[in-house]
Design a protein around this motif. Structure first.
Motif, PDB file in Angstrom:
ATOM      1  N   MET A 148       0.844  -1.319  -0.002  1.00  0.00           N
ATOM      2  CA  MET A 148       0.083   0.055  -0.160  1.00  0.00           C
ATOM      3  C   MET A 148       0.907   1.153   0.004  1.00  0.00           C
ATOM      4  O   MET A 148       1.955   1.074   0.683  1.00  0.00           O
ATOM      5  CB  MET A 148      -0.844  -0.161   1.124  1.00  0.00           C
ATOM      6  N   SER A 149       0.666   2.287  -0.881  1.00  0.00           N
ATOM      7  CA  SER A 149       1.285   3.330  -1.049  1.00  0.00           C
ATOM      8  C   SER A 149       1.123   4.380   0.270  1.00  0.00           C
ATOM      9  O   SER A 149       0.036   4.109   1.013  1.00  0.00           O
ATOM     10  CB  SER A 149       0.480   4.260  -2.189  1.00  0.00           C
ATOM     11  N   LYS A 150       2.149   4.969   0.540  1.00  0.00           N
ATOM     12  CA  LYS A 150       2.107   5.853   1.719  1.00  0.00           C
ATOM     13  C   LYS A 150       1.953   7.269   1.438  1.00  0.00           C
ATOM     14  O   LYS A 150       2.389   8.189   1.996  1.00  0.00           O
ATOM     15  CB  LYS A 150       3.443   5.764   2.694  1.00  0.00           C
ATOM     16  N   LEU A 151       1.217   7.398   0.360  1.00  0.00           N
ATOM     17  CA  LEU A 151       0.971   8.874  -0.222  1.00  0.00           C
ATOM     18  C   LEU A 151       0.228   9.657   0.780  1.00  0.00           C
ATOM     19  O   LEU A 151       0.535  10.889   0.979  1.00  0.00           O
ATOM     20  CB  LEU A 151       0.009   8.559  -1.508  1.00  0.00           C
ATOM     21  N   LEU A 152      -0.770   9.213   1.288  1.00  0.00           N
ATOM     22  CA  LEU A 152      -1.747   9.871   2.190  1.00  0.00           C
ATOM     23  C   LEU A 152      -0.954  10.490   3.442  1.00  0.00           C
ATOM     24  O   LEU A 152      -0.845  11.615   3.757  1.00  0.00           O
ATOM     25  CB  LEU A 152      -3.103   9.239   2.636  1.00  0.00           C
ATOM     26  N   PRO A 153      -0.123   9.589   4.307  1.00  0.00           N
ATOM     27  CA  PRO A 153       0.639  10.239   5.308  1.00  0.00           C
ATOM     28  C   PRO A 153       1.813  11.250   4.571  1.00  0.00           C
ATOM     29  O   PRO A 153       2.153  12.377   5.476  1.00  0.00           O
ATOM     30  CB  PRO A 153       1.284   8.963   5.763  1.00  0.00           C
ATOM     31  N   ASP A 154       2.144  10.874   3.692  1.00  0.00           N
ATOM     32  CA  ASP A 154       3.209  12.116   2.991  1.00  0.00           C
ATOM     33  C   ASP A 154       2.378  13.303   2.894  1.00  0.00           C
ATOM     34  O   ASP A 154       2.883  14.448   3.017  1.00  0.00           O
ATOM     35  CB  ASP A 154       3.643  11.483   1.662  1.00  0.00           C
ATOM     36  N   GLU A 171      -0.321  14.515   4.142  1.00  0.00           N
ATOM     37  CA  GLU A 171      -0.722  15.123   5.296  1.00  0.00           C
ATOM     38  C   GLU A 171       0.253  15.698   6.061  1.00  0.00           C
ATOM     39  O   GLU A 171       0.312  16.839   6.530  1.00  0.00           O
ATOM     40  CB  GLU A 171      -1.427  13.954   6.329  1.00  0.00           C
ATOM     41  N   ARG A 172       1.673  15.134   5.883  1.00  0.00           N
ATOM     42  CA  ARG A 172       2.977  15.671   6.567  1.00  0.00           C
ATOM     43  C   ARG A 172       3.195  17.177   5.764  1.00  0.00           C
ATOM     44  O   ARG A 172       3.247  18.017   6.134  1.00  0.00           O
ATOM     45  CB  ARG A 172       4.107  14.802   6.512  1.00  0.00           C
ATOM     46  N   ARG A 189      -8.323  10.765   1.667  1.00  0.00           N
ATOM     47  CA  ARG A 189      -8.783  10.555   3.006  1.00  0.00           C
ATOM     48  C   ARG A 189      -9.793   9.707   3.173  1.00  0.00           C
ATOM     49  O   ARG A 189      -9.998   8.831   4.152  1.00  0.00           O
ATOM     50  CB  ARG A 189      -8.886  11.867   3.841  1.00  0.00           C
ATOM     51  N   GLU A 229       0.024   9.588  -8.612  1.00  0.00           N
ATOM     52  CA  GLU A 229       0.735   9.824  -7.540  1.00  0.00           C
ATOM     53  C   GLU A 229       2.128  10.343  -7.910  1.00  0.00           C
ATOM     54  O   GLU A 229       2.681  11.063  -7.130  1.00  0.00           O
ATOM     55  CB  GLU A 229       0.889   8.484  -6.969  1.00  0.00           C
ATOM     56  N   ARG A 251       3.765  13.803  -5.865  1.00  0.00           N
ATOM     57  CA  ARG A 251       5.052  13.864  -5.544  1.00  0.00           C
ATOM     58  C   ARG A 251       5.804  14.818  -6.037  1.00  0.00           C
ATOM     59  O   ARG A 251       6.662  15.616  -5.356  1.00  0.00           O
ATOM     60  CB  ARG A 251       5.498  12.557  -5.556  1.00  0.00           C
TER      61      ARG A 251
END
Length: 66
Positions: free
Chosen positions: A1-7, A9-10, A37, A47, A51
């Protein structure tokens, strides 16, 4: 799973950027972060665009003053 959302949000927290402004500037889609979200799936090309936007982001004078 991609960590796009946490990135994302940060990034929003670090840059003090509204989710709607981020979506509009990055993709022309004001609803992108809300939908992300809520579980929106993102194509690899999308994505990559998000990025690239985060990497090259430079705040405008108005955003720096806020």
């Amino acid at each position: 799973m991609s960590k796009l959302l946490p990135d994302v949000e940060r990034f929003l927290a670090d840059k003090k950027l509204a989710p709607t402004r981020f979506g509009e500037d990055a993709l022309g889609d004001r609803h992108f972060v809300r939908q992300l979200r809520e579980g929106r799936r993102v194509w690899p090309e999308t994505e990559a665009k998000v990025r690239a936007f985060m990497t090259s982001y430079r705040p405008t004078e108005r955003q720096e003053a806020a």
